[in-house]
Design a protein around this motif. Structure first.
Motif, PDB file in Angstrom:
ATOM      1  N   MET A 117       0.840  -1.207   0.000  1.00 34.14           N
ATOM      2  CA  MET A 117       0.000   0.000   0.000  1.00 34.14           C
ATOM      3  C   MET A 117       0.867   1.247   0.000  1.00 34.14           C
ATOM      4  SD  MET A 117      -3.022  -0.752   2.684  1.00 34.14           S
ATOM      5  CE  MET A 117      -4.121  -2.118   2.546  1.00 34.14           C
ATOM      6  N   MET A 153      -3.945   3.110   7.193  1.00 30.12           N
ATOM      7  CA  MET A 153      -3.696   1.799   6.582  1.00 30.12           C
ATOM      8  C   MET A 153      -3.325   0.789   7.664  1.00 30.12           C
ATOM      9  SD  MET A 153      -1.363   2.978   3.428  1.00 30.12           S
ATOM     10  CE  MET A 153      -1.938   4.207   2.297  1.00 30.12           C
ATOM     11  N   ARG A 155      -5.627   5.510  -2.169  1.00 32.40           N
ATOM     12  CA  ARG A 155      -4.624   5.275  -3.224  1.00 32.40           C
ATOM     13  C   ARG A 155      -3.688   4.163  -2.818  1.00 32.40           C
ATOM     14  NH1 ARG A 155      -3.419  11.223  -5.772  1.00 32.40           N
ATOM     15  NH2 ARG A 155      -5.430  11.329  -6.810  1.00 32.40           N
ATOM     16  N   GLY A 156      -3.401   4.114  -1.521  1.00 32.92           N
ATOM     17  CA  GLY A 156      -2.581   3.018  -1.025  1.00 32.92           C
ATOM     18  C   GLY A 156      -3.293   1.688  -1.191  1.00 32.92           C
ATOM     19  N   LEU A 157      -4.582   1.684  -0.884  1.00 33.78           N
ATOM     20  CA  LEU A 157      -5.373   0.457  -1.026  1.00 33.78           C
ATOM     21  C   LEU A 157      -5.427   0.030  -2.487  1.00 33.78           C
ATOM     22  CD1 LEU A 157      -8.620   1.039   1.086  1.00 33.78           C
ATOM     23  CD2 LEU A 157      -6.732  -0.463   1.647  1.00 33.78           C
ATOM     24  N   GLY A 193      -8.028  14.909   2.982  1.00 38.49           N
ATOM     25  CA  GLY A 193      -6.576  14.847   3.024  1.00 38.49           C
ATOM     26  C   GLY A 193      -6.068  13.539   3.605  1.00 38.49           C
ATOM     27  N   ARG A 194      -6.839  12.989   4.532  1.00 37.24           N
ATOM     28  CA  ARG A 194      -6.418  11.755   5.185  1.00 37.24           C
ATOM     29  C   ARG A 194      -6.801  10.546   4.344  1.00 37.24           C
ATOM     30  NH1 ARG A 194      -8.671  11.895  11.217  1.00 37.24           N
ATOM     31  NH2 ARG A 194      -7.804   9.899  11.872  1.00 37.24           N
ATOM     32  N   ASN A 227      -4.235   5.470  -9.131  1.00 31.68           N
ATOM     33  CA  ASN A 227      -4.689   6.801  -8.801  1.00 31.68           C
ATOM     34  C   ASN A 227      -6.207   6.937  -8.757  1.00 31.68           C
ATOM     35  OD1 ASN A 227      -2.529   8.148  -8.014  1.00 31.68           O
ATOM     36  ND2 ASN A 227      -2.110   9.135  -9.978  1.00 31.68           N
ATOM     37  N   SER A 230       2.456   2.307  -3.245  1.00 29.14           N
ATOM     38  CA  SER A 230       1.673   2.923  -4.318  1.00 29.14           C
ATOM     39  C   SER A 230       1.332   4.373  -4.001  1.00 29.14           C
ATOM     40  CB  SER A 230       0.418   2.107  -4.589  1.00 29.14           C
ATOM     41  OG  SER A 230      -0.208   1.774  -3.390  1.00 29.14           O
ATOM     42  N   PRO A 269      -4.792   9.622   0.282  1.00 30.53           N
ATOM     43  CA  PRO A 269      -3.640   8.711   0.215  1.00 30.53           C
ATOM     44  C   PRO A 269      -4.004   7.307   0.689  1.00 30.53           C
ATOM     45  CG  PRO A 269      -3.081  10.716   1.428  1.00 30.53           C
ATOM     46  CD  PRO A 269      -4.552  10.752   1.193  1.00 30.53           C
ATOM     47  N   TYR A 270      -4.959   7.238   1.615  1.00 29.18           N
ATOM     48  CA  TYR A 270      -5.369   5.919   2.113  1.00 29.18           C
ATOM     49  C   TYR A 270      -5.960   5.077   0.990  1.00 29.18           C
ATOM     50  CZ  TYR A 270      -8.318   2.491   4.505  1.00 29.18           C
ATOM     51  OH  TYR A 270      -8.930   1.328   4.894  1.00 29.18           O
TER      52      TYR A 270
END
Lengths: 269, 761
Positions: free
Chosen positions: A208, A264, B130-132, B123-124, B136, A211, B127-128
């Motif tokens: 995670m 996360m 996108r990480g998952l 804002g929090r 994009n 990316s 990215p969360y």
């Protein structure tokens, strides 16, 4: 005699744990046999240094590692005269020491060194395999056992810190990347001393974070960070805390990214 | 205050604009009778809103009297700022809506009585997700939660729980659920398995499929319900921490009320299962959905099951009334998915055409023996064998000669007129995505690409038209409005333009006139170059310092403590400096001023060439916020050659001095340059000013803010000015020591290199 003792200290006697990603070990062994130097490319903490340790162990050669920095001079590599008891005494630098002993000389993060310093390895890195020591007036020819290896991270270096083509084109290049899910999990289980399920979650977390490049995180969590988090967990630190201090914190200072990575972590653990 | 008086005050506030008197009267009617102090505060906001939008300003005037009843005077500017934020993000209507309900939209939130807003969590969460998603994905707000596979839409506000953490957790849960629908391919089902038309290849899009049912809404809701169940099982496995944290809030979410009939019982069962609530073991539906409770079930399984359930429910579901979905489940908006897919398809097409055209352009020209076609070597520079309309017989070849890779999984080659072209990895991935979507790569994609390549892609060549051809796509920058202590978003449009070249003897004359000075400058600057010097008497070094050694030995013999500083070290003082010169090309630089600026640029370039610092020169001018123009004269990577000299010679007075966007643009260029010291040197002859209301305090504050932004990006701004009144505002803009005033413009050429030398040594 004293030199021999010192070089012996660089022998790796216990097999370092290394899980091959592909055919890099065979390739490196072939390169060693053919006297070709190695260029290891890859992101931080993905196992470049561990690989070279493993190779040194496998080839039963001492490993001399030099961490390069921008004040590293040619004399730091080759050697210099020192004054001892009023006498000038020549002292070999790590590179010379490795050549004499037929060891593996590993220049870590070579791009950090100034370009004029890296030029000193040129005659050693092509078919001449020799190291001229100007101050001694000596031309040292490397024995067949000697191997030169350099590493760098193509990810974060700027254009200014790129390797010169004349340097690059003397090596065979082995590209490293983070291992796939299964292998990385196996590595974290083994090195971090955690259960497989926990290791898998750690690896998922790493995927995670990796990316988040477009969101402003230059590099995601490395395998090394996962192992460190795993070690903390093995010591009884709660998973979320361990991740916070071993992964989230070291990755960034940006408050938004910090909270996002924390989210996360709390989703996974 | 009387209406007439109010009107006059208003006209003064918005001068020089002259709005329609009738409009003004209507708007300020409600202000009559407001006490003096609140009235002054309310009118004080007019100059803030008027330049942004006149209509908004009128709406403000009609609303402000009501607003003053609910909010304290001190909070009025905050309310206005939020209104402007709404305007800039979502337009006039949204801002008007915001103003209408002061109590609900503003006061309640201030008092902490409302829930958590999207803007607070974006804002929090971005990215969360996108990480998952590992791609994009975007976040946007909407009236209810859903996703179109490219963007996850979240509710504007969540106020289900009294505490903020729970509300946030629900936001996170919604985002995670919506992501899971994408991750689990809920919106597309592979066609080649299962019942739905097993012979066809590729993927099956739900919208197309559901439209074949007599009650498409019912089948969609059933499928969505089943998918939510599958997602829940998936999340339990994938994000165990989240699902564990969510247990308390899931317990608080109550399932929607359902009727007693079959349809109602089915949806009740599904919601209970998702909320992990007790389900009656005798419940018939439980047996039905059991396969989905296993981790690893597919969308195809859900669809098959949905069809069965649909068959069982449809006889009595003639007038099916949709049930309220669970808050994190949202609705499936298949129409949105379809349009997102079309959008993506268009983007993929453009990208594919562009990339393939570029690839084709880089290929070596076809030689006579490369193909059977006689025309093959016919001199097409693009390397194509045939003109676009003849580029036929396109075959995508799979992974030929690459054993172990699935055929056609990633097409690696493309054949155009018998010429096999290897695709780059990026292009191959794109081709694979297109093939997955459409089954094949349509002929017209390749025809367009070959067409583009054949014509020498217009986008790749730069026209050198007379009056300032655009060099790059326009870029927007925010502008600082000191009155509202906030940015006007995307306010200025900056375009880089080519400077129109005029031929003159200016350069030759300058080089002749300053011949002696240039030689002197070169000499001076040479001394500043990277110096390598030996420093003696070091503790550690490359060589032995013999003098020190002799001394030390003598000291030892004489019984004095010898020094251990016995080495010589080579020390390099590297100049790692990058500088940008930003030149004011406003109309006021006409005549002597412009000439002096140009001469000083020539001199500084000559000097810089000896010094070896990286430097660039840009001119700026423009008119109004939508046309801020930047004229690159020398970019940081360009070499100083005749073309650059010609461009310096062609610098000519143009329009106005809107300085801040130019500074922001320079900042964005300079911040990507890797150097220890980054300098931005502005050459100007006066205050920042533009044709519109951009003048005075507003302009100075905006420029000052742009300079602060530059400093925050690690850039040192400096200004050389010839404005007699510079002291009045320069110190405020640049800081006391960061500007220099030159009283005689004729001295500028001589002073400029000197200033640079002092600045950097």
């Amino acid at each position: 005699m004293s030199k021999n003792i010192r070089i012996d200290e660089h022998l790796i006697s216990v097999e370092p744990y290394y899980l091959p990603l592909a055919d890099e070990v065979e390739l490196a062994e072939a390169a060693y046999g053919a006297g070709i130097p190695l260029l290891l490319k890859g992101p931080t903490g993905c196992g470049k240094t561990r690989f070279i340790q493993y190779l040194a162990w496998k080839l039963k050669r001492p490993l001399v590692t030099v961490s390069c920095h921008d004040d590293l001079s040619t004399s730091d590599l080759v050697g210099r005269y020192l004054i001892r008891a009023g006498e000038a005494v020549w002292t070999d630098g790590p590179l010379t020491m490795a050549v004499r002993a037929g060891a593996i000389c590993y220049l870590d993060e070579i791009v950090e060194a100034r370009k004029d310093t890296t030029v000193v390895i040129h005659p050693l890195a092509d078919d001449r395999r020799e190291l001229p020591i100007e101050k001694l007036g000596e031309l040292l020819v490397a024995p067949p056992e000697f191997m030169l290896a350099v590493s760098y991270n193509p990810g974060y270096q700027s254009v200014l810190k790129d390797l010169k083509p004349s340097t690059r084109q003397r090596f065979i290049a082995l590209s490293f990347d983070y291992p796939d899910l299964e292998r990385e999990t196996a590595i974290v289980v083994r090195e971090g001393d955690v259960e497989k399920d926990l290791a898998r979650l750690l690896v998922k977390l790493a995927h995670m974070t990796r990316s988040l490049k477009d969101s402003g995180l230059p590099e995601g969590a490395s395998t090394r960070l996962l192992i460190q988090a795993g070690k903390l967990m093995a010591k009884g630190i709660p998973a979320r805390t361990a991740c916070r201090v071993a992964i989230t914190g070291p990755l960034t200072d940006d408050p938004e990214l910090l909270t996002a990575i924390d989210e996360m972590v709390s989703s996974l653990f | 205050m009387e209406l007439e008086e109010l009107k006059n005050v208003f006209f003064e506030l918005v001068a020089p604009d002259l709005p329609n008197e009738w409009d003004v009267e209507e708007a300020i009617e409600s202000l009559e009778g407001i006490p003096e102090e609140p009235l002054a505060t309310a009118l004080g906001q007019v100059p803030v809103i008027w330049p942004v939008s006149n209509s908004l300003c009128f709406s403000y005037l009609t609303q402000v009297a009501g607003a003053l009843n609910c909010i304290e005077l001190g909070l009025l500017s905050q309310w206005v700022n939020e209104t402007l934020d709404h305007y800039e993000r979502s337009g006039l209507k949204a801002a008007q809506r915001f103003m209408m309900d002061v109590q609900g939209h503003f006061v309640c939130r201030l008092q902490g009585r409302s829930g958590l807003r999207y803007s607070q969590v974006k804002g929090r969460l971005l990215p969360y997700v996108r990480g998952l998603a590992k791609k994009n994905l975007d976040l946007q707000r909407a009236d209810c939660a859903f996703t179109d596979t490219l963007t996850i839409f979240l509710p504007r506000e969540i106020s289900l729980f009294t505490n903020e953490d729970d509300n946030f957790l629900l936001y996170k849960l919604i985002a995670s659920f919506q992501w899971s629908y994408i991750a689990l391919d809920s919106f597309l089902v592979s066609r080649n398995r299962g019942r739905a038309n097993p012979s066809a290849k590729g993927i099956l899009w739900l919208q197309d499929y559901f439209s074949g049912f007599s009650n498409p809404v019912l089948i969609a809701d059933i499928y969505h319900g089943l998918e939510t169940l599958r997602v829940k099982v998936f999340l339990d496995q994938e994000l165990p921490g989240l699902m564990r944290d969510a247990v308390p809030i899931l317990a608080k979410i109550t399932a929607s009320p359902f009727g007693r009939e079959k349809t109602g019982r089915f949806f009740a069962t599904f919601q209970q299962l998702v909320l992990s609530q007790e389900v009656d073991q005798e419940n018939g539906w439980l047996q039905h959905v059991k396969p989905l409770l296993m981790y690893g079930a597919t969308a195809r399984d859900s669809l098959a099951l949905a069809e069965d359930i649909y068959v069982a429910l449809s006889p009595e579901a003639g007038d099916y009334e949709r049930i309220e979905p669970l808050s994190f489940q949202g609705r499936m908006q298949l129409g949105q998915v379809a349009s997102a897919r079309l959008e993506q398809r268009r983007e993929q097409e453009n990208l594919f055409v562009e990339s393939l055209a570029t690839l084709l352009l880089t290929l070596p020209p076809v030689t006579g023996d490369a193909g059977d076609d006689d025309e093959a070597g016919g001199g097409h520079e693009s390397g194509l064998a045939a003109p676009p309309e003849e580029a036929v017989a396109i075959v995508i070849v799979g992974n030929r000669g690459r054993p172990g890779e699935e055929e056609n999984k990633n097409p690696r080659f493309i054949t155009i007129d018998n010429r096999e072209i290897e695709l780059s990895e990026e292009l191959a991935e794109l081709a694979a995505a297109i093939t997955l979507d459409l089954g094949t790569i349509p002929d017209q994609y390749i025809a367009s690409a070959t067409g583009k390549a054949g014509q020498g892609t217009p986008g790749l060549t730069m026209s050198a038209a007379g009056d300032g051809a655009e060099l790059s796509a326009p870029i927007t920058y925010d502008e600082w409005d000191f009155r509202r202590s906030g940015f006007r978003l995307n306010w200025c449009i900056v375009t880089e333009k080519e400077i129109p070249i005029t031929r003159s003897t200016f350069i030759r004359n300058t080089l002749d006139a300053y011949h002696g000075q240039i030689i002197r400058l070169r000499h001076q600057f040479e001394m500043m170059r990277t110096s390598e010097r030996f420093v003696r008497r070091q503790r550690d070094g490359d060589d032995i310092d013999l003098d020190a050694l002799v001394e030390s030995l003598a000291d030892t013999v004489a019984g004095r403590p010898p020094s251990d500083r016995l080495f010589i070290r080579l020390k390099r003082d590297e100049r790692d400096i990058a500088a940008l010169f930003l030149v004011d090309m406003s109309n006021s630089t006409r005549g002597w001023v412009g000439k002096a600026i140009k001469e000083s640029l020539v001199l500084i370039c000559e000097a810089m060439e000896t010094l070896g610092d990286r430097y660039g020169i840009y001119g700026f001018s423009g008119m109004r916020r939508l046309r801020c123009e930047i004229f690159p004269i020398k970019t940081i990577d360009q070499i100083y050659n005749d073309e650059v000299r010609e461009r310096i010679g062609s610098i000519a007075p143009r329009e106005y001095t809107r300085m801040a966007p130019a500074i922001r643009h320079m900042t964005s260029i300079l911040k990507d340059v890797d150097a220890k010291v980054r300098l931005l040197i502005t050459l100007s002859d006066g205050k920042p000013e533009d044709y519109d209301e951009y003048k005075g305090e507003y302009a100075i504050e905006d420029t000052r803010h742009a300079l602060i932004e530059a400093k925050m990006a690690g850039i040192h701004p400096f200004c050389i000015t010839i404005d007699q009144h510079a002291h009045e505002y320069m110190a405020h803009m640049y800081g006391e020591v960061n500007y220099i005033f030159i009283n005689d413009v004729r001295k500028l050429p001589a002073r400029m290199p000197e200033i640079y030398r002092v600045l950097t040594s």
